[in-house]
Design a protein around this motif. Sequence first.
Motif, PDB file in Angstrom:
ATOM      1  N   ALA A 291      30.204  34.171  57.046  1.00  0.00           N
ATOM      2  CA  ALA A 291      30.946  32.949  57.367  1.00  0.00           C
ATOM      3  C   ALA A 291      32.384  33.261  57.785  1.00  0.00           C
ATOM      4  N   GLU A 292      32.938  34.342  57.256  1.00  0.00           N
ATOM      5  CA  GLU A 292      34.287  34.754  57.668  1.00  0.00           C
ATOM      6  C   GLU A 292      34.311  35.057  59.159  1.00  0.00           C
ATOM      7  N   ASN A 293      33.248  35.695  59.642  1.00  0.00           N
ATOM      8  CA  ASN A 293      33.159  36.050  61.059  1.00  0.00           C
ATOM      9  C   ASN A 293      32.767  34.858  61.925  1.00  0.00           C
ATOM     10  N   ASP A 294      31.752  34.108  61.464  1.00  0.00           N
ATOM     11  CA  ASP A 294      31.201  33.025  62.281  1.00  0.00           C
ATOM     12  C   ASP A 294      32.042  31.758  62.250  1.00  0.00           C
ATOM     13  N   ARG A 295      32.681  31.478  61.111  1.00  0.00           N
ATOM     14  CA  ARG A 295      33.379  30.208  60.925  1.00  0.00           C
ATOM     15  C   ARG A 295      34.881  30.364  60.689  1.00  0.00           C
ATOM     16  N   GLN A 296      35.347  31.616  60.690  1.00  0.00           N
ATOM     17  CA  GLN A 296      36.771  31.908  60.459  1.00  0.00           C
ATOM     18  C   GLN A 296      37.245  31.399  59.089  1.00  0.00           C
ATOM     19  N   TRP A 297      36.351  31.447  58.107  1.00  0.00           N
ATOM     20  CA  TRP A 297      36.755  31.137  56.741  1.00  0.00           C
ATOM     21  C   TRP A 297      37.493  32.339  56.163  1.00  0.00           C
ATOM     22  N   SER A 298      38.321  32.090  55.166  1.00  0.00           N
ATOM     23  CA  SER A 298      38.899  33.175  54.375  1.00  0.00           C
ATOM     24  C   SER A 298      38.169  33.147  53.034  1.00  0.00           C
ATOM     25  N   CYS A 299      37.404  34.180  52.754  1.00  0.00           N
ATOM     26  CA  CYS A 299      36.566  34.198  51.552  1.00  0.00           C
ATOM     27  C   CYS A 299      37.071  35.230  50.546  1.00  0.00           C
ATOM     28  N   TYR A 300      37.071  34.845  49.294  1.00  0.00           N
ATOM     29  CA  TYR A 300      37.571  35.683  48.211  1.00  0.00           C
ATOM     30  C   TYR A 300      36.446  35.939  47.223  1.00  0.00           C
ATOM     31  N   ILE A 301      36.047  37.194  47.138  1.00  0.00           N
ATOM     32  CA  ILE A 301      34.908  37.594  46.310  1.00  0.00           C
ATOM     33  C   ILE A 301      35.413  38.510  45.205  1.00  0.00           C
ATOM     34  N   PRO A 302      35.219  38.135  43.944  1.00  0.00           N
ATOM     35  CA  PRO A 302      35.772  38.934  42.844  1.00  0.00           C
ATOM     36  C   PRO A 302      35.046  40.252  42.636  1.00  0.00           C
ATOM     37  N   LYS A 303      35.725  41.196  41.999  1.00  0.00           N
ATOM     38  CA  LYS A 303      35.077  42.433  41.578  1.00  0.00           C
ATOM     39  C   LYS A 303      33.938  42.079  40.628  1.00  0.00           C
ATOM     40  N   PHE A 304      32.909  42.912  40.601  1.00  0.00           N
ATOM     41  CA  PHE A 304      31.764  42.659  39.719  1.00  0.00           C
ATOM     42  C   PHE A 304      32.213  42.533  38.262  1.00  0.00           C
ATOM     43  N   GLU A 305      33.226  43.274  37.881  1.00  0.00           N
ATOM     44  CA  GLU A 305      33.734  43.242  36.509  1.00  0.00           C
ATOM     45  C   GLU A 305      34.204  41.852  36.102  1.00  0.00           C
ATOM     46  N   TYR A 306      34.685  41.072  37.089  1.00  0.00           N
ATOM     47  CA  TYR A 306      35.224  39.756  36.791  1.00  0.00           C
ATOM     48  C   TYR A 306      34.239  38.625  37.080  1.00  0.00           C
ATOM     49  N   CYS A 307      33.019  38.958  37.484  1.00  0.00           N
ATOM     50  CA  CYS A 307      32.007  37.933  37.757  1.00  0.00           C
ATOM     51  C   CYS A 307      31.367  37.434  36.460  1.00  0.00           C
ATOM     52  N   LEU A 308      30.902  38.375  35.652  1.00  0.00           N
ATOM     53  CA  LEU A 308      30.251  38.012  34.403  1.00  0.00           C
ATOM     54  C   LEU A 308      31.311  37.626  33.371  1.00  0.00           C
ATOM     55  N   ASP A 309      30.874  37.070  32.251  1.00  0.00           N
ATOM     56  CA  ASP A 309      31.825  36.655  31.216  1.00  0.00           C
ATOM     57  C   ASP A 309      32.633  37.852  30.742  1.00  0.00           C
ATOM     58  N   ASN A 310      33.946  37.721  30.769  1.00  0.00           N
ATOM     59  CA  ASN A 310      34.825  38.818  30.380  1.00  0.00           C
ATOM     60  C   ASN A 310      36.163  38.252  29.929  1.00  0.00           C
ATOM     61  N   ALA A 311      36.882  39.008  29.106  1.00  0.00           N
ATOM     62  CA  ALA A 311      38.152  38.522  28.560  1.00  0.00           C
ATOM     63  C   ALA A 311      39.313  38.666  29.534  1.00  0.00           C
ATOM     64  N   ALA A 312      39.161  39.470  30.574  1.00  0.00           N
ATOM     65  CA  ALA A 312      40.250  39.619  31.547  1.00  0.00           C
ATOM     66  C   ALA A 312      40.564  38.281  32.198  1.00  0.00           C
ATOM     67  N   MET A 313      39.522  37.503  32.503  1.00  0.00           N
ATOM     68  CA  MET A 313      39.755  36.202  33.136  1.00  0.00           C
ATOM     69  C   MET A 313      40.408  35.226  32.152  1.00  0.00           C
ATOM     70  N   ILE A 314      40.156  35.403  30.862  1.00  0.00           N
ATOM     71  CA  ILE A 314      40.820  34.576  29.855  1.00  0.00           C
ATOM     72  C   ILE A 314      42.296  34.968  29.766  1.00  0.00           C
ATOM     73  N   ALA A 315      42.546  36.258  29.873  1.00  0.00           N
ATOM     74  CA  ALA A 315      43.918  36.768  29.765  1.00  0.00           C
ATOM     75  C   ALA A 315      44.801  36.280  30.908  1.00  0.00           C
ATOM     76  N   ILE A 316      44.259  36.223  32.131  1.00  0.00           N
ATOM     77  CA  ILE A 316      45.097  35.811  33.259  1.00  0.00           C
ATOM     78  C   ILE A 316      45.500  34.344  33.120  1.00  0.00           C
ATOM     79  N   VAL A 317      44.580  33.517  32.615  1.00  0.00           N
ATOM     80  CA  VAL A 317      44.933  32.111  32.357  1.00  0.00           C
ATOM     81  C   VAL A 317      45.969  32.048  31.237  1.00  0.00           C
TER      82      VAL A 317
END
Length: 340
Positions: A291-317
């Motif tokens: 979609a970035e190529n076809d529709r000129q969207w800007s897409c943000y895909i997290p590292k696999f480490e931050y996809c599943l439940d993890n405390a790093a995402m709690i820490a940033i909040v």
Amino acid sequence: MTKKSIYILAIESSCDDTSAAVFENNKKLSNIIATQSIHEAYGGVVPELASRAHQKNIVPVVDQALKQAKINRKDLNAIAYTKGPGLMGSLLVGSSFAKSMALALDIPLIEVHHMQAHILAHFIDDEAQEIPKFPFLALTISGGHTQIVKVSDFFEMEIIGETLDDAVGEAFDKCGKMMGLGYPAGPIIDKLAKQGNPERFTFSKPKVKGLDFSFSGLKTAVLYFLQKQRKINPNFVEDNQKDICASFQKTVVDILMDKLKLAVKETGISRIAIGGGVSANSGIREALKQAENDRQWSCYIPKFEYCLDNAAMIAIVGYYKYLQNNFANFSSTSKARLKL
């Protein structure tokens, strides 16, 4: 002027993973996750077993997080924890530990919404991922949630679309169970789908108005399809497993992308960020890159480490709430269901 270091200890225990992380400002120093394999035998998470495992894991996980970060607990400025949503027994283990430790150290307590954390995981200072600009659309996809969220600022979020029944992760697990696959089925289906033909079988997509989703009809369609084919060939699933997985995954990705296209059209926002366990799926990642190529969207895909439940995402909040002096009362209670 040197930026003052703020050290946050974060605890995540919403489901079956016990996790602790230590952050210096918005940068990760450690992110430890203890998984629970016991649920595989039951084909799903057993809440009582999950809470018991959290009780066993939380002390060594926190200890390891502090040691890996090379931080003494006395250096901590605050403790963040998952308030909800999630399994009540699991949440209580994390909240009780966080409150006790914060009281003992006489430092602030910060409560965090689990799904908000999945969205703000994109703001972790990590060279491997790009930080989105506001406003953007967040697609949160997991075993318990499927939502499109309009994100205007760190704590200004509006759900503009959500599932009317089952979450997308649940659809993966239930359909995987129909095919005799293990739990969790999502990663297994994804792996098999890469080797199959996504055009081999056709599953109807539910007709839901607006930006909302529905996956119960898709699950029923897969069930009836497999029952019909097994009457003709008892070994149908085994003979066609890769193609079934590929066709099912393509249908799910098409459903998600159709709603995102409509959301972009309605809001005029073409910055898309994904989060949650299903965001690790290769099909949705490839569709967004396309979609970035076809529709000129800007897409943000997290590292696999931050996809599943993890405390790093709690820490940033926790870090951004700390900057606002947004602290919790020690009488605050965990919530199995919690609105964004």
